[in-house]
Motif scaffolding. Structure first.
Motif, PDB file in Angstrom:
ATOM      1  N   GLY A 450       0.773  -1.224   0.000  1.00  0.00           N
ATOM      2  CA  GLY A 450       0.000   0.000   0.000  1.00  0.00           C
ATOM      3  C   GLY A 450       0.806   1.277   0.000  1.00  0.00           C
ATOM      4  N   ARG A 451       2.106   1.201  -0.093  1.00  0.00           N
ATOM      5  CA  ARG A 451       2.926   2.419  -0.101  1.00  0.00           C
ATOM      6  C   ARG A 451       2.841   3.099  -1.468  1.00  0.00           C
ATOM      7  NH1 ARG A 451       7.051   3.107   3.775  1.00  0.00           N
ATOM      8  NH2 ARG A 451       7.076   1.472   5.385  1.00  0.00           N
ATOM      9  N   SER A 452       3.168   4.381  -1.469  1.00  0.00           N
ATOM     10  CA  SER A 452       3.177   5.142  -2.714  1.00  0.00           C
ATOM     11  C   SER A 452       4.386   4.719  -3.564  1.00  0.00           C
ATOM     12  CB  SER A 452       3.239   6.638  -2.429  1.00  0.00           C
ATOM     13  OG  SER A 452       4.473   6.961  -1.808  1.00  0.00           O
ATOM     14  N   ILE A 453       4.392   5.205  -4.826  1.00  0.00           N
ATOM     15  CA  ILE A 453       5.485   4.844  -5.736  1.00  0.00           C
ATOM     16  C   ILE A 453       6.825   5.317  -5.186  1.00  0.00           C
ATOM     17  CG2 ILE A 453       6.439   5.250  -8.027  1.00  0.00           C
ATOM     18  CD1 ILE A 453       3.648   5.356  -9.134  1.00  0.00           C
ATOM     19  N   ILE A 454       6.859   6.589  -4.738  1.00  0.00           N
ATOM     20  CA  ILE A 454       8.119   7.138  -4.235  1.00  0.00           C
ATOM     21  C   ILE A 454       8.583   6.372  -3.002  1.00  0.00           C
ATOM     22  CG2 ILE A 454       9.200   9.178  -3.240  1.00  0.00           C
ATOM     23  CD1 ILE A 454       7.485  10.911  -4.972  1.00  0.00           C
ATOM     24  N   GLN A 455       7.660   6.084  -2.086  1.00  0.00           N
ATOM     25  CA  GLN A 455       8.028   5.345  -0.886  1.00  0.00           C
ATOM     26  C   GLN A 455       8.497   3.922  -1.218  1.00  0.00           C
ATOM     27  OE1 GLN A 455       4.343   5.716   1.291  1.00  0.00           O
ATOM     28  NE2 GLN A 455       5.080   7.492   2.467  1.00  0.00           N
ATOM     29  N   SER A 456       7.818   3.300  -2.161  1.00  0.00           N
ATOM     30  CA  SER A 456       8.212   1.938  -2.541  1.00  0.00           C
ATOM     31  C   SER A 456       9.604   1.913  -3.158  1.00  0.00           C
ATOM     32  CB  SER A 456       7.200   1.357  -3.537  1.00  0.00           C
ATOM     33  OG  SER A 456       5.913   1.289  -2.972  1.00  0.00           O
ATOM     34  N   LEU A 457       9.873   2.873  -4.054  1.00  0.00           N
ATOM     35  CA  LEU A 457      11.196   2.920  -4.676  1.00  0.00           C
ATOM     36  C   LEU A 457      12.292   3.192  -3.643  1.00  0.00           C
ATOM     37  CD1 LEU A 457      10.394   4.970  -7.911  1.00  0.00           C
ATOM     38  CD2 LEU A 457      10.778   2.499  -7.730  1.00  0.00           C
ATOM     39  N   ASP A 458      12.028   4.144  -2.770  1.00  0.00           N
ATOM     40  CA  ASP A 458      13.029   4.480  -1.753  1.00  0.00           C
ATOM     41  C   ASP A 458      13.281   3.309  -0.821  1.00  0.00           C
ATOM     42  OD1 ASP A 458      14.687   6.598  -0.393  1.00  0.00           O
ATOM     43  OD2 ASP A 458      13.363   6.027   1.260  1.00  0.00           O
ATOM     44  N   ALA A 459      12.221   2.651  -0.362  1.00  0.00           N
ATOM     45  CA  ALA A 459      12.372   1.515   0.547  1.00  0.00           C
ATOM     46  C   ALA A 459      13.054   0.343  -0.146  1.00  0.00           C
ATOM     47  CB  ALA A 459      11.007   1.092   1.075  1.00  0.00           C
ATOM     48  N   GLY A 460      12.756   0.141  -1.419  1.00  0.00           N
ATOM     49  CA  GLY A 460      13.376  -0.970  -2.141  1.00  0.00           C
ATOM     50  C   GLY A 460      14.885  -0.855  -2.189  1.00  0.00           C
ATOM     51  N   PHE A 461      15.380   0.334  -2.532  1.00  0.00           N
ATOM     52  CA  PHE A 461      16.829   0.515  -2.603  1.00  0.00           C
ATOM     53  C   PHE A 461      17.453   0.565  -1.215  1.00  0.00           C
ATOM     54  CE2 PHE A 461      15.870   1.798  -6.942  1.00  0.00           C
ATOM     55  CZ  PHE A 461      16.960   1.307  -7.630  1.00  0.00           C
ATOM     56  N   THR A 462      16.825   1.240  -0.281  1.00  0.00           N
ATOM     57  CA  THR A 462      17.408   1.423   1.047  1.00  0.00           C
ATOM     58  C   THR A 462      17.498   0.100   1.809  1.00  0.00           C
ATOM     59  OG1 THR A 462      16.528   3.666   1.138  1.00  0.00           O
ATOM     60  CG2 THR A 462      17.236   2.664   3.214  1.00  0.00           C
ATOM     61  N   ARG A 463      16.416  -0.662   1.818  1.00  0.00           N
ATOM     62  CA  ARG A 463      16.376  -1.875   2.624  1.00  0.00           C
ATOM     63  C   ARG A 463      17.096  -3.052   1.965  1.00  0.00           C
ATOM     64  NH1 ARG A 463      10.198  -1.745   5.160  1.00  0.00           N
ATOM     65  NH2 ARG A 463      10.388   0.372   6.057  1.00  0.00           N
ATOM     66  N   ALA A 464      17.216  -3.042   0.665  1.00  0.00           N
ATOM     67  CA  ALA A 464      17.919  -4.130  -0.009  1.00  0.00           C
ATOM     68  C   ALA A 464      19.427  -3.901  -0.038  1.00  0.00           C
ATOM     69  CB  ALA A 464      17.400  -4.289  -1.436  1.00  0.00           C
ATOM     70  N   PHE A 465      19.833  -2.648   0.202  1.00  0.00           N
ATOM     71  CA  PHE A 465      21.261  -2.332   0.085  1.00  0.00           C
ATOM     72  C   PHE A 465      22.105  -3.130   1.083  1.00  0.00           C
ATOM     73  CE2 PHE A 465      24.985   0.304   1.129  1.00  0.00           C
ATOM     74  CZ  PHE A 465      25.560   0.385  -0.133  1.00  0.00           C
ATOM     75  N   ALA A 466      21.646  -3.232   2.334  1.00  0.00           N
ATOM     76  CA  ALA A 466      22.425  -3.956   3.353  1.00  0.00           C
ATOM     77  C   ALA A 466      22.592  -5.427   2.972  1.00  0.00           C
ATOM     78  CB  ALA A 466      21.751  -3.832   4.716  1.00  0.00           C
ATOM     79  N   THR A 467      21.512  -6.029   2.456  1.00  0.00           N
ATOM     80  CA  THR A 467      21.590  -7.429   2.036  1.00  0.00           C
ATOM     81  C   THR A 467      22.564  -7.603   0.876  1.00  0.00           C
ATOM     82  OG1 THR A 467      19.289  -7.730   2.709  1.00  0.00           O
ATOM     83  CG2 THR A 467      20.244  -9.403   1.269  1.00  0.00           C
ATOM     84  N   ILE A 468      22.509  -6.672  -0.072  1.00  0.00           N
ATOM     85  CA  ILE A 468      23.411  -6.748  -1.232  1.00  0.00           C
ATOM     86  C   ILE A 468      24.869  -6.637  -0.799  1.00  0.00           C
ATOM     87  CG2 ILE A 468      24.099  -5.551  -3.345  1.00  0.00           C
ATOM     88  CD1 ILE A 468      21.165  -4.753  -3.699  1.00  0.00           C
ATOM     89  N   VAL A 469      25.158  -5.685   0.099  1.00  0.00           N
ATOM     90  CA  VAL A 469      26.536  -5.500   0.565  1.00  0.00           C
ATOM     91  C   VAL A 469      27.024  -6.742   1.302  1.00  0.00           C
ATOM     92  CG1 VAL A 469      27.999  -4.185   2.133  1.00  0.00           C
ATOM     93  CG2 VAL A 469      26.391  -2.991   0.635  1.00  0.00           C
ATOM     94  N   ASP A 470      26.184  -7.297   2.173  1.00  0.00           N
ATOM     95  CA  ASP A 470      26.592  -8.482   2.937  1.00  0.00           C
ATOM     96  C   ASP A 470      26.924  -9.647   2.005  1.00  0.00           C
ATOM     97  OD1 ASP A 470      26.279  -7.127   5.284  1.00  0.00           O
ATOM     98  OD2 ASP A 470      24.281  -7.930   5.728  1.00  0.00           O
ATOM     99  N   SER A 471      26.073  -9.900   1.044  1.00  0.00           N
ATOM    100  CA  SER A 471      26.308 -11.028   0.137  1.00  0.00           C
ATOM    101  C   SER A 471      27.547 -10.811  -0.721  1.00  0.00           C
ATOM    102  CB  SER A 471      25.083 -11.261  -0.747  1.00  0.00           C
ATOM    103  OG  SER A 471      24.834 -10.127  -1.561  1.00  0.00           O
ATOM    104  N   ASN A 472      27.755  -9.581  -1.177  1.00  0.00           N
ATOM    105  CA  ASN A 472      28.929  -9.303  -2.010  1.00  0.00           C
ATOM    106  C   ASN A 472      30.216  -9.325  -1.215  1.00  0.00           C
ATOM    107  OD1 ASN A 472      28.274  -8.433  -5.000  1.00  0.00           O
ATOM    108  ND2 ASN A 472      26.604  -7.663  -3.746  1.00  0.00           N
ATOM    109  N   VAL A 473      30.182  -8.887   0.045  1.00  0.00           N
ATOM    110  CA  VAL A 473      31.389  -8.924   0.878  1.00  0.00           C
ATOM    111  C   VAL A 473      31.838 -10.361   1.111  1.00  0.00           C
ATOM    112  CG1 VAL A 473      32.245  -8.532   3.225  1.00  0.00           C
ATOM    113  CG2 VAL A 473      31.069  -6.699   2.004  1.00  0.00           C
ATOM    114  N   THR A 474      30.892 -11.257   1.409  1.00  0.00           N
ATOM    115  CA  THR A 474      31.262 -12.657   1.623  1.00  0.00           C
ATOM    116  C   THR A 474      31.857 -13.273   0.357  1.00  0.00           C
ATOM    117  OG1 THR A 474      28.973 -13.292   1.132  1.00  0.00           O
ATOM    118  CG2 THR A 474      29.554 -12.997   3.440  1.00  0.00           C
ATOM    119  N   MET A 475      31.286 -12.940  -0.796  1.00  0.00           N
ATOM    120  CA  MET A 475      31.832 -13.449  -2.051  1.00  0.00           C
ATOM    121  C   MET A 475      33.205 -12.857  -2.348  1.00  0.00           C
ATOM    122  SD  MET A 475      29.961 -15.736  -3.418  1.00  0.00           S
ATOM    123  CE  MET A 475      30.684 -15.741  -5.052  1.00  0.00           C
TER     124      MET A 475
END
Length: 530
Positions: A450-475
């Motif tokens: 139910g979030r707006s487009i701007i909120q969804s885009l911002d949350a998608g990049f912000t909240r996925a960034f930590a997961t992406i960094v963790d996975s790439n650091v281990t690799m």
């Protein structure tokens, strides 16, 4: 999230354009590349991706340090050290210095002289604490049977330590020799405790490589023995001109390691090719002292155990330079000068394995790698396009830039691209898209909640960034371990994998975010296309 600074946009575009410019020369045909090199000044000549042995063919040689030559060198050093110690301490011996298969022995009848000599010999046999503060392996074992016979025997631990150090020194000497010969991008690495692997991509004539690595190039200056000298102090050596053997003293007056330069030249007297050499300060002093004290005596120049010339000393040579003459051509004089400049190998190297990879096999590997990369990239592109629509296009553009960044990184680092390296690039294609998948799925979840487009885009990049960094650091840690502990093709895989991990963070996060921000700014969509 949607406020993307103009300088960031310009920086990303410039980085992408620069990466493409760096990669383009590697994609040209050999003829077009030669024309480009000829059109540009020497300082602006573009670098290209260096293909490994498995991609462009070349020569592969596996060398092994000859343990027997190491033992012989240690025995000779022990003999010279014992002779010098006896001379310094003025100790009288009976029967001269005896040379054993793995050591030397002397007979000192006088007990008082033995008591005075033994502490000096112990310092030679047991060097004690090294410069790093660690106790190294004792090179010799010293024994006194009590009846006057003293033996200094080479130890197995000492041989192992000398072999290890000989490999380290040989790698540096071989690298200098191969680099000075004009051969590009050689790979010289240790294998095990006593072996060295040499791979030279593009070199289809292994004889040229063997000529460089098969010669010890151990240069020595010794006095020719005079009649009446003790047989234990004299050695018969062959002459390179096949004029028979010549007796020379075993004592080395000046060693080749004191050379600072060696260049081919033409003799002003005979107009024949010669090698002009120069000593460092220590070598020049020794050379001047020997020539001043032995005027009228022949002075043998010994290379790899053979006398190449034995000129008579006409006067003191105090300038620290001289020339080596012989039956040389300009080519052989230049090759010998290269060997002397690079230095002598500390031990004899024997060829265990010699292999030549033809360019045809390398081209087959390139074609197979290209096919795998094209198929993998096409499937990934199609999947992202079908699954995420417009956002899939953004991911595919970022993926293309990601690949160009990898190849540009290989060019700038001067890294060698191998077949396993191509496999690493294909693997990073999937890893780079995986980061986009994490971001897009997070955006989709936020939108469905139910979030707006701007909120969804911002949350998608912000909240996925930590997961992406963790996975790439281990690799990346895994890639680093493969690089530092691996060798040859394993390192090639680790380099491409590590570069792909670093560039995927930039392209999958920063570049994709920029394109989505620009898309939203100009399109003003009412719903997300995923």
């Amino acid at each position: 999230m949607l406020r993307f600074a103009r300088w960031k946009i310009i920086s990303i575009i410039l980085m992408t354009a620069l990466a493409v410019l760096i990669v383009i020369p590697s994609l040209l045909s050999p003829g077009a590349r030669s024309a480009l090199d000829a059109a540009l000044p020497s300082w602006a000549t573009p670098r290209t991706i260096v293909l490994g042995l498995d991609l462009q063919g070349g020569s592969h040689i596996l060398l092994e340090v000859d343990n027997a030559s190491v033992v012989k060198t240690m025995v000779d050093n022990a003999r010279d050290d014992v002779r010098r110690t006896l001379r310094d301490e003025k100790v009288q011996i009976t029967g001269g210095i005896g040379v054993l298969p793995r050591g030397v022995q002397v007979r000192v009848p006088d007990a008082a002289e033995r008591a005075r000599l033994m502490p000096k010999l112990r310092q030679l046999a047991y060097p004690g604490i090294s410069a790093l503060g660690q106790s190294g392996a004792a090179p010799y074992d010293l024994s006194d049977n009590g009846s006057g016979t003293i033996q200094m025997t080479v130890t197995d631990a000492g041989v192992t330590d000398r072999v290890r150090r000989a490999v380290d020194q040989s790698i540096e000497v071989l690298r200098r020799r191969i680099d000075e010969s004009g051969t590009k991008e050689p790979s010289i690495q240790r294998e095990g405790n006593d072996r060295i692997v040499i791979e030279v991509p593009g070199l289809q004539d292994p004889a040229q490589l063997l000529a460089l690595v098969g010669t010890t190039a151990k240069l020595e200056f010794r006095l020719v023995a005079q009649p009446g000298e003790a047989p234990a102090d004299v050695e018969l050596l062959d002459q390179t001109d096949e004029q028979g053997k010549i007796p020379v003293e075993k004592r080395i007056m000046v060693q080749g390691e004191d050379l600072t330069d060696a260049q081919p030249g033409i003799s002003s007297q005979t107009q024949q090719p010669v090698i002009n050499f120069k000593f460092n300060i220590r070598g020049g002093q020794k050379f001047g002292q020997v020539t001043s004290e032995n005027i009228g005596r022949p002075f043998a120049i010994v290379l790899d155990g053979k006398v190449i010339s034995a000129p008579t000393i006409r006067g003191a040579i105090t300038g620290g330079s001289g020339e080596i003459s012989g039956n040389y051509t300009l080519e052989t004089a230049n090759k010998l000068a290269v060997l002397l400049r690079a230095g002598a190998l500390p031990a004899k190297l024997t060829v265990v394995e010699q292999r030549t990879v033809g360019p045809g096999l390398g081209q087959d590997s390139i074609n197979a790698g290209k096919l795998a990369a094209y198929v993998g990239a096409a499937l990934v592109f199609a999947y992202m396009l079908v699954t995420y629509g417009t956002f899939g296009i953004f991911a595919n553009i970022a993926l293309a830039v990601h690949i160009s960044f990898i190849f540009a990184g290989l060019v700038l680092l001067g890294a060698t691209l191998t077949l396993p390296g191509i496999a690493g690039i294909v693997l990073t294609i999937g890893m780079a898209v995986d980061s986009n998948v994490l971001i897009y799925e997070r955006i989709r979840e936020e939108s469905h909640s139910g979030r707006s487009i701007i909120q969804s885009l911002d949350a998608g990049f912000t909240r996925a960034f930590a997961t992406i960094v963790d996975s790439n650091v281990t690799m990346f840690v895994a890639a680093a371990i493969l690089y530092f502990l691996g060798a040859g093709p394993v390192r090639g895989f680790a380099v491409s994998l590590g570069l792909g991990i670093l560039t995927s963070i930039v392209t999958a996060v920063t570049m994709t975010r920029m394109m989505i921000a620009l898309w939203y700014r100009y399109q003003r969509p009412t719903r997300l296309p995923i």
